[in-house]
Design a protein around this motif. Structure first.
Motif, short mmCIF file in Angstrom:
data_model
loop_
_atom_site.label_atom_id
_atom_site.label_comp_id
_atom_site.label_asym_id
_atom_site.label_seq_id
_atom_site.Cartn_x
_atom_site.Cartn_y
_atom_site.Cartn_z
N ALA A 36 12.26 45.41 39.70
CA ALA A 36 12.95 44.30 39.03
C ALA A 36 14.39 44.19 39.50
CB ALA A 36 12.90 44.50 37.51
N LEU A 37 15.06 45.34 39.67
CA LEU A 37 16.44 45.32 40.13
C LEU A 37 16.54 44.76 41.54
CD1 LEU A 37 19.41 46.08 39.62
CD2 LEU A 37 18.89 48.36 40.53
N LEU A 38 15.60 45.14 42.39
CA LEU A 38 15.60 44.63 43.77
C LEU A 38 15.37 43.12 43.79
CD1 LEU A 38 13.59 47.47 45.57
CD2 LEU A 38 16.06 47.09 45.59
N VAL A 39 14.50 42.63 42.91
CA VAL A 39 14.27 41.18 42.84
C VAL A 39 15.54 40.48 42.36
CG1 VAL A 39 12.92 39.35 41.76
CG2 VAL A 39 11.80 41.47 42.45
N CYS A 40 16.25 41.10 41.40
CA CYS A 40 17.53 40.53 40.92
C CYS A 40 18.52 40.39 42.07
CB CYS A 40 18.12 41.42 39.84
SG CYS A 40 17.39 41.25 38.20
N VAL A 41 18.63 41.43 42.87
CA VAL A 41 19.55 41.41 44.01
C VAL A 41 19.12 40.33 45.00
CG1 VAL A 41 20.43 42.72 45.97
CG2 VAL A 41 20.19 43.82 43.74
N GLY A 42 17.81 40.17 45.19
CA GLY A 42 17.30 39.17 46.12
C GLY A 42 17.52 37.74 45.68
N LEU A 43 17.81 37.52 44.39
CA LEU A 43 18.05 36.16 43.91
C LEU A 43 19.32 35.57 44.50
CD1 LEU A 43 17.16 36.33 40.09
CD2 LEU A 43 15.84 35.28 41.92
N LEU A 44 20.33 36.41 44.78
CA LEU A 44 21.63 35.90 45.24
C LEU A 44 21.52 35.17 46.57
CD1 LEU A 44 24.64 35.64 44.78
CD2 LEU A 44 24.95 37.87 45.85
N PRO A 45 20.96 35.80 47.63
CA PRO A 45 20.85 35.05 48.89
C PRO A 45 19.85 33.91 48.81
CG PRO A 45 19.78 37.19 49.10
CD PRO A 45 20.51 37.20 47.80
N ALA A 46 18.86 34.03 47.93
CA ALA A 46 17.81 33.01 47.86
C ALA A 46 18.25 31.79 47.07
CB ALA A 46 16.54 33.60 47.26
N TYR A 47 18.95 31.99 45.95
CA TYR A 47 19.28 30.89 45.04
C TYR A 47 20.76 30.75 44.76
CZ TYR A 47 14.27 31.12 44.10
OH TYR A 47 12.90 31.14 44.23
N GLY A 48 21.59 31.62 45.35
CA GLY A 48 23.01 31.57 45.05
C GLY A 48 23.30 32.31 43.74
N ARG A 50 23.80 32.94 40.08
CA ARG A 50 23.37 32.27 38.86
C ARG A 50 23.91 33.08 37.68
NH1 ARG A 50 20.44 28.18 39.93
NH2 ARG A 50 20.27 27.87 37.68
N PRO A 51 24.94 32.60 36.99
CA PRO A 51 25.58 33.40 35.94
C PRO A 51 24.66 33.74 34.78
CG PRO A 51 26.34 31.11 35.88
CD PRO A 51 25.54 31.26 37.13
N GLU A 52 23.66 32.91 34.51
CA GLU A 52 22.76 33.20 33.40
C GLU A 52 21.89 34.43 33.66
OE1 GLU A 52 20.48 30.15 35.91
OE2 GLU A 52 22.53 30.59 35.32
N CYS A 53 21.82 34.84 34.94
CA CYS A 53 21.02 36.02 35.30
C CYS A 53 21.82 37.31 35.25
CB CYS A 53 20.43 35.85 36.69
SG CYS A 53 19.21 34.52 36.82
N VAL A 54 23.12 37.23 35.01
CA VAL A 54 23.96 38.43 35.02
C VAL A 54 23.54 39.44 33.95
CG1 VAL A 54 26.31 39.29 34.63
CG2 VAL A 54 25.92 37.31 36.11
N SER A 98 15.46 40.87 25.25
CA SER A 98 15.10 39.56 24.67
C SER A 98 16.24 38.57 24.79
CB SER A 98 14.70 39.73 23.20
OG SER A 98 13.60 40.59 23.06
N LEU A 99 17.46 39.05 24.50
CA LEU A 99 18.63 38.17 24.61
C LEU A 99 18.86 37.74 26.06
CD1 LEU A 99 21.10 39.97 22.17
CD2 LEU A 99 19.84 37.84 21.76
N SER A 100 18.71 38.69 26.97
CA SER A 100 18.90 38.37 28.39
C SER A 100 17.86 37.38 28.87
CB SER A 100 18.83 39.66 29.23
OG SER A 100 19.79 40.59 28.81
#
Length: 462
Positions: A36-48, A50-54, A98-100
């Motif tokens: 999951a952490l690796l997918v989170c890191v991969g979101l930045l180059p793929a989608y720019g 995104r503050p809601e994902c922090v 849940s909040l995230s």
């Protein structure tokens, strides 16, 4: 949305493991938070960014750190990977997850954030005078129609106006946007990949954006950015007329720009040399212009007989950031100019602060300009942000409840820009007409001292 849901699912299974008997024996679940952490890191180059994902990223990072020993034990096969049995940390973990997840879902984009590809072609140009590679995106309308040259915001660049350009193309305009590699954040190459400038240059953009109207160093950086955008626009105009973009030299053009580029456009519209050289430019649309070039550094006149103590204090004060004030020369647009700003301009403090140069320029006797503030519009709302990045729109919202829903801001902005183009074009063009904006008379409107075209309010209420 799908990658974020995958991340939530990968984090949820280990979190609920103690409650489901069938999962307690599945030691391989300890790997899911790392994935999951690796997918989170991969979101930045793929989608720019995104503050809601922090918060989701922070949660995944903390879980991985907290369970690192469990992962190591699973690798070594020393014993079965343990899991939490204490109810309090389990419930707190589930609450934060849940909040995230709720934040990700609530601020999910209402449109696809991927760049448009249908009916769009890219052309790479080189400004040899600066050795600057510029990649243009041409949204070409069928037939012969006016051309819109779109200078995007430096922070956000082409992706932040992509859908807006598409809407304007659908209204009959051929639209050209661009990004300069090594400057725009992010610049978009011919193959659609995102490229960010060097870290120092990126911080310079942020510093100018935040403090360009307050401190000398940031303001000087802002002036350089305005100058760079001015050179971008002039280079692209010459390229268009030389046929470098594969379109016929247009008889009518509308120039649109954001932040520093908007300041550059206002200054170009006030330049007699530029106006004489480009009769095809019928109108200018400047969105949230800071007009950093109108600011000057405050200086104190040193007294010859000042005491050593006073001189010491002055020397110490020179170490601190020097303030700037909007006391410099103001541009007087000689081309019809539409100033689009947040409805914060109706607040007297903002009017005398960040919007002071724009308002004062508007009120000059010969200023051929209009100012429009859509009710509830924030500083980022005249672009793709409300639909693509709703959290950004919330963080930089306007004073009042928004007149448009998030997903309607792109179409509404395109209608305003299209209506302004209709107003300033010297003759009707087939397929180019007024469009409904869905606005009421609550939106703010102010004509400049030199405005002499009729029916200006039809931009808001056609």
């Amino acid at each position: 949305m799908l990658p974020e849901l995958v991340i939530v699912f990968l984090l949820l299974l280990p979190a609920i493991r103690p409650f489901i008997k069938a999962l307690r024996t599945q030691d391989g679940l300890v790997w899911l938070p790392l994935i999951a952490l690796l997918v989170c890191v991969g979101l930045l180059p793929a989608y720019g960014f995104r503050p809601e994902c922090v918060p989701l990223f922070v949660y995944a990072l903390v879980i991985n750190i907290r369970r690192l020993h469990t992962l190591i034990s699973n690798v070594n096969r020393a014993y079965a990977a343990p899991y939490d049995e204490n109810l309090v940390p389990i419930l707190l973990s589930l609450l934060f997850l849940s909040l995230s997840a709720g934040m990700v879902l609530y601020f999910a984009p209402s449109v696809d954030t991927a760049l448009l590809t249908e009916g769009v072609r890219s052309v790479r140009l080189i400004d040899s005078a600066r050795n600057a590679p510029i990649v243009t995106r041409v949204y070409e309308a069928s037939g012969t129609h006016p051309v819109i040259l779109m200078s995007p915001p430096a922070l956000g660049s082409t992706p932040s106006v992509d859908r807006l350009c598409g809407q304007l193309r659908d209204k009959g305009f051929t639209v050209i946007s661009y990004s300069r590699l090594g400057f725009d954040a992010p610049a978009v190459s011919e193959d659609g990949k995102l490229h960010y400038p060097a870290f120092g240059d990126l911080m310079g953009l942020f510093n100018a954006s935040i403090s360009g109207s307050d401190t000398e160093k940031a303001n000087q950086r802002g002036k350089l950015i305005e100058e760079g955008r001015q050179r971008d626009i002039e280079f692209l105009l010459s390229s268009i007329h030389a046929g470098g973009l594969g379109i016929a030299p247009p008889d009518s053009m509308i120039l649109v720009a954001y932040d520093a580029g908007a300041s550059a456009l206002i200054m170009l519209a006030a330049s007699p040399v530029f106006v004489a050289a480009h009769p095809e430019v019928k109108g200018v649309i400047a969105v949230e212009s800071p007009l950093w070039s109108a600011y000057q550094t405050e200086t104190e006149v040193a007294r010859e007989n000042a005491s050593w103590w006073t001189r010491l204090l002055n020397n110490l004060a020179n170490i601190l950031p020097k303030p700037v004030r909007a006391t410099g020369e103001l541009p007087r647009p000689a081309i019809p100019t539409l100033l689009m700003v947040s409805d914060k301009v109706t607040n007297q403090k903002e009017r005398n602060g960040r919007y002071s140069p724009v308002v004062r320029s508007l009120r000059l006797p010969s200023s051929l300009a209009l100012l429009i503030a859509v009710e509830g519009a924030g500083t980022l709302d005249y672009a793709d942000y409300p639909a693509k990045y709703p959290l950004y729109s919330l963080l930089f919202s306007g004073r009042s409840p928004a007149a448009w829903r998030d997903k309607d801001f792109i179409a509404g902005t395109a209608s305003l820009m299209g209506n302004f183009a209709v107003l300033v074009l010297e003759q009707p063009v087939d397929g180019i007409r007024h469009w409904e904006t869905g606005l009421s008379d609550k939106s703010y409107f102010e004509a400049g001292g030199g405005w002499n075209l009729p029916d200006a309010r039809s931009i808001l209420l056609p």
